[in-house]
Design an enzyme around this catalytic site. Structure first.
Site, PDB file in Angstrom:
ATOM      1  N   VAL A   1      65.823  21.717  38.765  1.00 39.01           N
ATOM      2  CA  VAL A   1      66.130  22.796  39.699  1.00 39.01           C
ATOM      3  C   VAL A   1      66.180  22.169  41.084  1.00 39.01           C
ATOM      4  O   VAL A   1      65.590  21.121  41.331  1.00 39.01           O
ATOM      5  CB  VAL A   1      65.095  23.947  39.642  1.00 39.01           C
ATOM      6  CG1 VAL A   1      65.224  24.717  38.337  1.00 39.01           C
ATOM      7  CG2 VAL A   1      63.683  23.443  39.828  1.00 39.01           C
ATOM      8  N   SER A   2      66.890  22.819  41.998  1.00 35.26           N
ATOM      9  CA  SER A   2      67.120  22.223  43.312  1.00 35.26           C
ATOM     10  C   SER A   2      65.931  22.303  44.253  1.00 35.26           C
ATOM     11  O   SER A   2      65.790  21.479  45.144  1.00 35.26           O
ATOM     12  CB  SER A   2      68.337  22.877  43.968  1.00 35.26           C
ATOM     13  OG  SER A   2      69.471  22.646  43.169  1.00 35.26           O
ATOM     14  N   THR A   3      65.088  23.313  44.079  1.00 32.04           N
ATOM     15  CA  THR A   3      63.945  23.463  44.987  1.00 32.04           C
ATOM     16  C   THR A   3      62.693  23.805  44.201  1.00 32.04           C
ATOM     17  O   THR A   3      62.759  24.245  43.049  1.00 32.04           O
ATOM     18  CB  THR A   3      64.183  24.595  46.016  1.00 32.04           C
ATOM     19  OG1 THR A   3      64.243  25.836  45.314  1.00 32.04           O
ATOM     20  CG2 THR A   3      65.461  24.383  46.814  1.00 32.04           C
TER      21      THR A   3
ATOM     22  N   GLN B   1      62.466  27.421  42.738  1.00 30.81           N
ATOM     23  CA  GLN B   1      63.214  27.822  41.556  1.00 30.81           C
ATOM     24  C   GLN B   1      62.398  27.541  40.295  1.00 30.81           C
ATOM     25  O   GLN B   1      61.550  26.660  40.266  1.00 30.81           O
ATOM     26  CB  GLN B   1      64.555  27.090  41.511  1.00 30.81           C
ATOM     27  CG  GLN B   1      65.482  27.526  42.634  1.00 30.81           C
ATOM     28  CD  GLN B   1      66.771  26.735  42.634  1.00 30.81           C
ATOM     29  OE1 GLN B   1      66.762  25.530  42.437  1.00 30.81           O
ATOM     30  NE2 GLN B   1      67.875  27.423  42.867  1.00 30.81           N
TER      31      GLN B   1
END
Length: 186
Positions: free
Chosen positions: A8-10, A13
């Site tokens: 996930v990007s962050t 998330q």
């Protein structure tokens, strides 16, 4: 052995959706990263790549979870294939253990190569067009030729390089590069 990778990007998330899909697909181990796909530094991916061995299959929920770009993805899957490791993307229905999956990846590789060549071609065309208009690339010079000549005249008069550097807000080393020490007695 099926080994999964989720990303996930962050940190905000959640990986639950991806994890559930990979567990349902039969993954025995799942590695994860919480970082942008653009970042080269992904410890979870490094671990999974070290862990994989001949006959294993790397499983991801979706292609974009693994690669930073199409070119990166194709290179990575080729490296896996060279090591005898298959690749599977659940939502994209790609499985390199099948002839159709391998064919699909060859097509993707050709498209990635074509994309790279087109980028190079456009870059060259842009640089050629800029040169034709008199632009040579790079940043604009900080000083015009007249300013350099003023600095030269001061140095010729015996003004110390350090003082000229202060007056014109230029590094003393720049003055030595532009006007070698053998040119002046300062």
């Amino acid at each position: 052995m099926l080994i999964g990778y989720v990303r996930v990007s962050t940190n905000e998330q959640n990986t639950a959706l991806q994890r559930n899909a990979l567990e349902s697909a039969g993954c025995e181990l799942i590695f994860e990263d919480k970082a942008s796909g653009k970042k080269a530094e992904r410890p979870g991916l490094k671990k999974v790549l070290r862990m994989l061995s001949r006959g294993d299959t790397l499983v991801v929920w979706k292609l974009d979870r693994l690669g930073r770009s199409m070119r990166h993805l194709v290179v990575l899957v080729e490296e896996l294939r060279d090591r005898g490791i298959n690749f599977r993307s659940l939502t994209d229905s790609i499985d390199t253990s099948t002839p159709m999956g391998r064919f699909f990846f060859h097509v993707m590789g050709a498209l990635a190569e074509m994309e790279r060549e087109l980028i190079v071609e456009r870059t060259r065309a842009g640089l050629d067009a800029a040169r034709a208009e008199g632009r040579i690339g790079g940043r604009r010079p900080k000083y015009q030729e007249e300013t350099w000549q003023q600095m030269r005249r001061l140095l010729e008069k015996g003004i110390p390089r350090k003082q000229v550097a202060i007056i014109y807000d230029v590094a003393v080393s720049t003055l030595y590069k532009k006007f070698p020490a053998s040119s002046f007695q300062s």
